[in-house]
Design an enzyme around this catalytic site. Structure first.
Site, PDB file in Angstrom:
ATOM      1  CG  ASP A   1      23.860  -7.615  21.305  1.00 45.81           C
ATOM      2  OD1 ASP A   1      23.810  -6.815  20.351  1.00 45.81           O
ATOM      3  OD2 ASP A   1      24.116  -7.275  22.476  1.00 45.81           O
TER       4      ASP A   1
ATOM      5  CG  ASN B   1      33.805  -0.236  23.255  1.00 43.97           C
ATOM      6  OD1 ASN B   1      34.848  -0.818  22.987  1.00 43.97           O
ATOM      7  ND2 ASN B   1      32.760  -0.244  22.439  1.00 43.97           N
TER       8      ASN B   1
ATOM      9  CG  ASP C   1      38.329  -1.922  17.611  1.00 36.98           C
ATOM     10  OD1 ASP C   1      37.086  -1.866  17.662  1.00 36.98           O
ATOM     11  OD2 ASP C   1      39.039  -0.976  17.192  1.00 36.98           O
TER      12      ASP C   1
ATOM     13  CD  GLU D   1      26.962  -3.845  20.673  1.00 36.78           C
ATOM     14  OE1 GLU D   1      26.145  -3.441  21.511  1.00 36.78           O
ATOM     15  OE2 GLU D   1      27.520  -3.086  19.850  1.00 36.78           O
TER      16      GLU D   1
END
Length: 410
Positions: free
Chosen positions: A260, A268, A277, A303
């Site tokens: 993770d 983000n 991305d 993620e």
């Protein structure tokens, strides 16, 4: 005699009709999906072959420069374009010199060498050399392509072209040992009629093989797309589960790792989703480049990623995961002048401890991942089952190894 029952001209007309129809289908395939570039070459091959067979059928009328000279040059072009199509199909280099070699050889010999222009057996020998060479080369290319792409029809098509090239080359000794006679503008012989029948069958089967290979390629691409994460290009959750569960069902051992990315939402929010991305792609590339043979790696969602190491016990997997963690932490990702720091938390659970039930294995790895997050992130945690009631109160107590950064929770 068999040549009295097999009309060469009739065979040529039938071949003309069949190749024309296949050429139309090939054109439709190419226009529908330009990714099938080979279909364009095969369409050209079929239509050039159609014109060639039409000229062959008109030989009784005369005009040998057109019906014989141009007809055989077109036959060579037809096989050259077919060769080019298979090269493109398998993403091999395409050489213009090879495409032109057959037609140029025939044209030069027919126009410049009277023994070729005036003797049908010499023409049979030369055309047989050209067509057999292209056919055998096509067969070898198809066969070699099995290593990269195992389409069901590939082996059959390879054997088919190799056998056709071999059979067609037999016209050479036959033209020497049993020369054909000229009748109604074309060769008149039992063996020539039989070879013409084989050529007709080959043309039909070659067209079918090309259409089937395109169909199988499309189905393979669709299956691959259904098993691949569109953003990162690695396996998706469904294909990963399918492969791991198949391994576990066969009694295989190994260790599951759940990854993770730490504070990914903050990336983000701060740098934008495009930057997020980019981070996901770079992370996937870093892990993929470090995988050993047999390892399975996928994007679980968002993620979160998963890796299954089939030949690693928990200690080996923990060492491997720690190397991955360090490699990710060392990543340098720049976006619009800003450096984005990346780290990952990893939870481990092994088959030897938790058994071959994937749900239980994943649950244990998830618990280890949660423990890694609770321990401050950017670390590797393995999960071990509790051994008694006294351990329940201590379940989330973390015992860290400062030398490796690997911790144990349980």
């Amino acid at each position: 005699m068999i040549e009295d029952f097999i009309s060469i001209s009739t065979l040529m007309i039938c071949t003309f009709l069949s190749t024309t129809v296949v050429g139309i289908f090939m054109l439709q395939v190419w226009l529908t999906d330009r990714r099938h570039a080979a279909a364009g070459y095969w369409c050209l091959s079929m239509w050039v072959g159609s014109l060639c067979t039409l000229l062959f059928a008109l030989r009784p009328i005369g005009f040998p420069l057109i019906t014989v000279g141009l007809g055989n040059a077109l036959a060579a072009f037809g096989y050259a374009f077919m060769w080019a199509g298979f090269r493109v199909f398998d993403r091999r280099p395409l050489y213009l010199s090879v495409v032109l070699a057959g037609p140029v050889l025939w044209s030069a010999a027919y126009l410049l060498l009277p023994p070729v222009a005036n003797d049908i057996n010499n023409r049979v020998i030369l055309s047989s050399v050209i067509i057999a060479a292209y056919s055998i080369w096509i067969g070898l290319d198809i066969w070699a392509g099995r290593q990269q792409e195992r389409l069901p029809t590939r082996s059959i098509a390879a054997i088919f072209f190799l056998s056709h090239g071999t059979i067609y080359s037999l016209r050479i000794p036959m033209a020497v040992l049993a020369p054909v006679e000229l009748g109604h503008g074309t060769a008149y012989s039992t063996w020539f009629a039989l070879f013409s029948l084989e050529l007709f069958a080959h043309t039909i089967l070659a067209a079918v093989a090309m259409l089937v290979l395109i169909k199988e390629r499309g189905e393979a691409l669709y299956r691959q797309a259904s098993r691949t994460d569109t953003l990162t290009g690695i396996a998706n959750r469904g294909s990963f589960l399918e492969d791991v569960q198949a391994h576990l069902a066969s009694g295989g051992q190994g260790t599951l790792m759940i990854f993770d990315l730490d504070r990914f939402k903050a990336i983000n929010d701060t740098h934008g989703h495009v930057a997020g991305d980019v981070v996901l792609k770079r992370f996937s590339e870093q892990i993929s480049s470090s995988l050993e043979d047999g390892m399975l790696f996928c994007r679980f969602g968002g993620e979160e990623f998963a890796l299954f190491a089939p030949r690693h016990d928990i200690d080996q997997a923990a060492d491997f995961a720690e190397r991955l963690r360090c490699a990710v932490a060392a990543l340098s990702i720049s976006r619009e002048g800003h450096e984005i720091g990346v780290s990952v938390s990893i939870g481990l659970a092994d088959v030897a401890t938790f058994g071959s039930d994937f749900d239980r294995l994943q649950s244990a790895a998830d618990k280890a991942l949660y423990a890694a997050k609770e321990a401050g992130r950017n670390c590797v945690m393995r999960w071990t089952p509790s051994v008694g009631l006294a351990d329940v109160a201590e379940r989330m107590r973390l015992s860290s190894n400062p030398a490796t950064g690997i911790s144990v929770a349980g």
